[in-house]
Scaffold this motif. Structure first.
Motif, PDB file in Angstrom:
ATOM      1  N   SER A 147     -26.559 -20.500  16.973  1.00  0.00           N
ATOM      2  CA  SER A 147     -27.823 -20.219  16.157  1.00  0.00           C
ATOM      3  C   SER A 147     -28.989 -21.105  16.587  1.00  0.00           C
ATOM      4  N   SER A 148     -28.489 -22.253  17.124  1.00  0.00           N
ATOM      5  CA  SER A 148     -29.737 -23.137  17.466  1.00  0.00           C
ATOM      6  C   SER A 148     -30.495 -23.722  16.167  1.00  0.00           C
ATOM      7  N   ASN A 149     -31.551 -23.832  16.170  1.00  0.00           N
ATOM      8  CA  ASN A 149     -32.445 -24.053  14.861  1.00  0.00           C
ATOM      9  C   ASN A 149     -32.426 -23.177  13.863  1.00  0.00           C
ATOM     10  N   GLY A 150     -31.847 -22.018  13.902  1.00  0.00           N
ATOM     11  CA  GLY A 150     -31.771 -21.001  12.846  1.00  0.00           C
ATOM     12  C   GLY A 150     -33.051 -19.983  13.099  1.00  0.00           C
ATOM     13  N   TYR A 151     -33.872 -20.057  13.947  1.00  0.00           N
ATOM     14  CA  TYR A 151     -34.971 -19.217  14.063  1.00  0.00           C
ATOM     15  C   TYR A 151     -34.551 -17.696  13.632  1.00  0.00           C
ATOM     16  N   TYR A 152     -33.455 -17.152  14.419  1.00  0.00           N
ATOM     17  CA  TYR A 152     -33.180 -15.646  14.121  1.00  0.00           C
ATOM     18  C   TYR A 152     -32.446 -15.689  12.951  1.00  0.00           C
ATOM     19  N   LEU A 153     -31.741 -16.607  12.199  1.00  0.00           N
ATOM     20  CA  LEU A 153     -31.254 -16.440  10.867  1.00  0.00           C
ATOM     21  C   LEU A 153     -32.193 -16.186   9.848  1.00  0.00           C
ATOM     22  N   PHE A 154     -33.302 -17.086  10.138  1.00  0.00           N
ATOM     23  CA  PHE A 154     -34.517 -16.977   9.055  1.00  0.00           C
ATOM     24  C   PHE A 154     -35.101 -15.677   9.235  1.00  0.00           C
ATOM     25  N   LYS A 155     -35.382 -15.304  10.533  1.00  0.00           N
ATOM     26  CA  LYS A 155     -35.928 -13.930  10.573  1.00  0.00           C
ATOM     27  C   LYS A 155     -35.169 -12.860  10.093  1.00  0.00           C
ATOM     28  N   MET A 156     -33.759 -12.805  10.278  1.00  0.00           N
ATOM     29  CA  MET A 156     -32.719 -11.814   9.533  1.00  0.00           C
ATOM     30  C   MET A 156     -32.934 -11.879   8.173  1.00  0.00           C
ATOM     31  N   ALA A 157     -33.024 -13.033   7.513  1.00  0.00           N
ATOM     32  CA  ALA A 157     -32.997 -13.433   6.049  1.00  0.00           C
ATOM     33  C   ALA A 157     -34.127 -12.625   5.437  1.00  0.00           C
ATOM     34  N   ALA A 158     -35.177 -12.306   6.034  1.00  0.00           N
ATOM     35  CA  ALA A 158     -36.192 -11.232   5.328  1.00  0.00           C
ATOM     36  C   ALA A 158     -35.860  -9.994   5.187  1.00  0.00           C
ATOM     37  N   SER A 159     -34.812  -9.576   5.772  1.00  0.00           N
ATOM     38  CA  SER A 159     -34.172  -8.489   5.526  1.00  0.00           C
ATOM     39  C   SER A 159     -32.878  -8.001   4.552  1.00  0.00           C
ATOM     40  N   ASP A 160     -32.798  -9.178   3.813  1.00  0.00           N
ATOM     41  CA  ASP A 160     -32.041  -9.361   2.640  1.00  0.00           C
ATOM     42  C   ASP A 160     -30.505  -9.060   3.095  1.00  0.00           C
ATOM     43  N   PRO A 161     -29.831  -9.755   3.973  1.00  0.00           N
ATOM     44  CA  PRO A 161     -28.375  -9.494   4.433  1.00  0.00           C
ATOM     45  C   PRO A 161     -27.636 -10.207   3.275  1.00  0.00           C
ATOM     46  N   MET A 162     -26.250  -9.763   3.006  1.00  0.00           N
ATOM     47  CA  MET A 162     -25.235 -10.437   2.117  1.00  0.00           C
ATOM     48  C   MET A 162     -25.503 -11.748   2.409  1.00  0.00           C
ATOM     49  N   PHE A 163     -25.034 -12.253   3.804  1.00  0.00           N
ATOM     50  CA  PHE A 163     -25.342 -13.541   4.359  1.00  0.00           C
ATOM     51  C   PHE A 163     -25.408 -13.345   5.835  1.00  0.00           C
ATOM     52  N   ALA A 164     -26.199 -14.404   6.238  1.00  0.00           N
ATOM     53  CA  ALA A 164     -26.312 -14.743   7.920  1.00  0.00           C
ATOM     54  C   ALA A 164     -25.772 -15.980   7.870  1.00  0.00           C
ATOM     55  N   LEU A 165     -24.749 -16.074   8.572  1.00  0.00           N
ATOM     56  CA  LEU A 165     -24.104 -17.482   9.055  1.00  0.00           C
ATOM     57  C   LEU A 165     -24.168 -17.780  10.466  1.00  0.00           C
ATOM     58  N   GLY A 166     -24.779 -18.995  10.635  1.00  0.00           N
ATOM     59  CA  GLY A 166     -24.925 -19.213  12.037  1.00  0.00           C
ATOM     60  C   GLY A 166     -23.834 -20.427  12.738  1.00  0.00           C
ATOM     61  N   LEU A 167     -23.689 -20.706  13.662  1.00  0.00           N
ATOM     62  CA  LEU A 167     -22.643 -21.670  14.200  1.00  0.00           C
ATOM     63  C   LEU A 167     -23.406 -22.379  15.397  1.00  0.00           C
ATOM     64  N   GLU A 168     -23.449 -23.605  15.085  1.00  0.00           N
ATOM     65  CA  GLU A 168     -24.278 -24.400  16.156  1.00  0.00           C
ATOM     66  C   GLU A 168     -23.662 -26.001  16.209  1.00  0.00           C
ATOM     67  N   PRO A 169     -22.989 -26.198  17.296  1.00  0.00           N
ATOM     68  CA  PRO A 169     -22.305 -27.356  17.331  1.00  0.00           C
ATOM     69  C   PRO A 169     -23.404 -28.655  17.975  1.00  0.00           C
ATOM     70  N   GLN A 170     -24.509 -28.290  18.406  1.00  0.00           N
ATOM     71  CA  GLN A 170     -25.173 -29.426  18.899  1.00  0.00           C
ATOM     72  C   GLN A 170     -26.012 -29.960  17.612  1.00  0.00           C
ATOM     73  N   SER A 171     -25.995 -31.390  17.688  1.00  0.00           N
ATOM     74  CA  SER A 171     -26.591 -32.161  16.608  1.00  0.00           C
ATOM     75  C   SER A 171     -27.948 -31.861  16.396  1.00  0.00           C
ATOM     76  N   ALA A 172     -28.898 -32.042  17.439  1.00  0.00           N
ATOM     77  CA  ALA A 172     -30.414 -32.004  17.164  1.00  0.00           C
ATOM     78  C   ALA A 172     -30.694 -30.416  16.559  1.00  0.00           C
ATOM     79  N   PHE A 173     -29.984 -29.468  17.239  1.00  0.00           N
ATOM     80  CA  PHE A 173     -30.193 -28.051  16.993  1.00  0.00           C
ATOM     81  C   PHE A 173     -29.834 -27.810  15.361  1.00  0.00           C
ATOM     82  N   TYR A 174     -28.520 -28.417  14.981  1.00  0.00           N
ATOM     83  CA  TYR A 174     -28.147 -28.231  13.753  1.00  0.00           C
ATOM     84  C   TYR A 174     -29.225 -28.833  12.571  1.00  0.00           C
ATOM     85  N   TYR A 175     -29.346 -30.089  12.967  1.00  0.00           N
ATOM     86  CA  TYR A 175     -30.274 -30.829  11.953  1.00  0.00           C
ATOM     87  C   TYR A 175     -31.795 -30.108  12.087  1.00  0.00           C
ATOM     88  N   GLN A 176     -32.297 -29.569  13.250  1.00  0.00           N
ATOM     89  CA  GLN A 176     -33.574 -28.825  12.835  1.00  0.00           C
ATOM     90  C   GLN A 176     -33.375 -27.690  12.008  1.00  0.00           C
TER      91      GLN A 176
END
Ligand SMILES: C[S@@+](CC[C@H](N)C(=O)[O-])C[C@H]1O[C@@H](n2cnc3c(N)ncnc32)[C@H](O)[C@@H]1O
Length: 322
Positions: free
Chosen positions: A131-160
């Motif tokens: 999910s990198s820095n979550g750009y698409y997670l945040f976009k999807m959040a606007a549509s009110d899912p029960m949850f959007a779970l991302g997986l991102e193992p790279q430290s810079a992207f996770y902390y972004q």
């Protein structure tokens, strides 16, 4: 991530509660004990000021948080330096209190190609692999899912992602600093899985698609976005060494091979909804990345080829049903 532990009991995780709790705890122990980049990036996130953003915009091209007048000039400089320290910003753009993070990829372009084809996300359980820095997670959040779970193992992207969540504080969006193979097998659980920009990095792409298939509820959908070769000959490109200077690219299917992968992984109702050449508008060098970008990956005398002589990057989006 702590919020993930607190919240997920209420979010219908059901029988996966124990395995996920263990994964979250293991990851928390890992983040607390590890040195190197994770520690450095964690410090950056923690030292950014605690401000309530007031306004948030998830529907424009940039994920926008707060207003410029919420930061004093010296705070703005410290904020900017903190964000720069989390570089490279590959996905975005983001706006943090008037600081525009001009990411390498204009991710809204992929989002605009994808969004007309997405199912209704309201109340859905969504997994975004890589999910990198979550750009698409945040976009999807606007549509009110029960949850959007991302997986991102790279430290810079996770902390972004952590920086954005520090201010967005979205209760139904989570990200774990974990790779897909660390996730327990969660059969028949997700309604939608996004697998974008991932498969060409995998040595066993069909095996991964099968795992995704099994993690979906019957009728659930996968979105696969992948590098492809134009043509329908059931062929895959397997680069001898690098592709567009990337070392970790394995199989790039043509359009019918991609469809065959999805079919053999068990999917039906397979639709290719978009095929797009990657352009310099969508991927380019900015002050927020220190590395090379598309221009450097293409043959200067023939931009229809990579520097290695392979066809230049083309990406396709497939949607299929489990
Ligand atoms: C090419 S980027 C794609 C990012 C985003 N999905 C998109 O489409 O713009 C691939 C991302 O997957 C992450 N990644 C790599 N291996 C992974 C794995 N095994 N499990 C989950 N994510 C992984 C990388 O760190 C990177 O952020």
């Amino acid at each position: 991530m702590e919020q993930f532990l607190e919240n997920y009991g209420h979010l219908g995780w059901g029988q996966w509660y124990d395995t996920l709790e263990k994964l979250v705890k293991d990851k928390r122990a890992f983040l607390d004990s590890t040195g190197g980049n994770f520690e450095k990036f964690k410090y950056v996130v923690e030292s950014l000021p605690e401000i309530c953003p007031g306004t948030v915009d998830l529907s424009s091209k940039a994920v926008s948080i707060g207003k410029a007048d919420q930061l004093l000039p010296d705070e703005k400089e410290r904020f900017y330096n903190g964000l720069i320290n989390l570089s490279p910003w590959r996905k975005g753009p983001f706006d943090f209190f008037g600081i525009h993070v001009d990411s390498e990829w204009q991710s809204w372009m992929k989002w605009e190609r994808l969004v007309p084809h997405l199912p209704n996300l309201k109340n859905r359980k969504i997994l975004d692999i890589g999910s990198s820095n979550g750009y698409y997670l945040f976009k999807m959040a606007a549509s009110d899912p029960m949850f959007a779970l991302g997986l991102e193992p790279q430290s810079a992207f996770y902390y972004q992602y952590c920086v954005a969540q520090k201010y967005l504080n979205l209760e139904n969006v989570f990200c774990l600093p974990a790779a897909y193979n660390e996730l327990p097998s969660m059969n028949r659980f997700f309604d939608l899985v996004l697998c974008m920009g991932i498969l060409y990095h995998r040595k066993a792409p069909v095996k991964m698609l099968r795992q995704i298939h099994d993690s979906l509820v019957p009728g659930g959908q996968v979105v696969v976005e992948n590098l492809v070769i134009k043509g329908e000959n059931n062929h895959c490109l397997f680069p001898f060494d690098r592709y567009a200077k990337m070392r970790n690219v394995f199989f790039i299917p043509d359009l019918s091979a991609m469809e065959a992968w999805l079919t053999r992984a068990g999917f039906s109702n397979i639709r290719c909804v978009d095929i797009t050449d990657t352009t310099h508008e969508e991927q380019r060098k900015t002050p927020w990345i220190q590395t090379e970008s598309l221009k450097d990956f293409l043959d200067p005398s023939d931009p229809s080829k990579t520097v290695e002589g392979y066809p230049a990057p083309v990406r396709a989006i497939y949607i299929a049903t489990a």
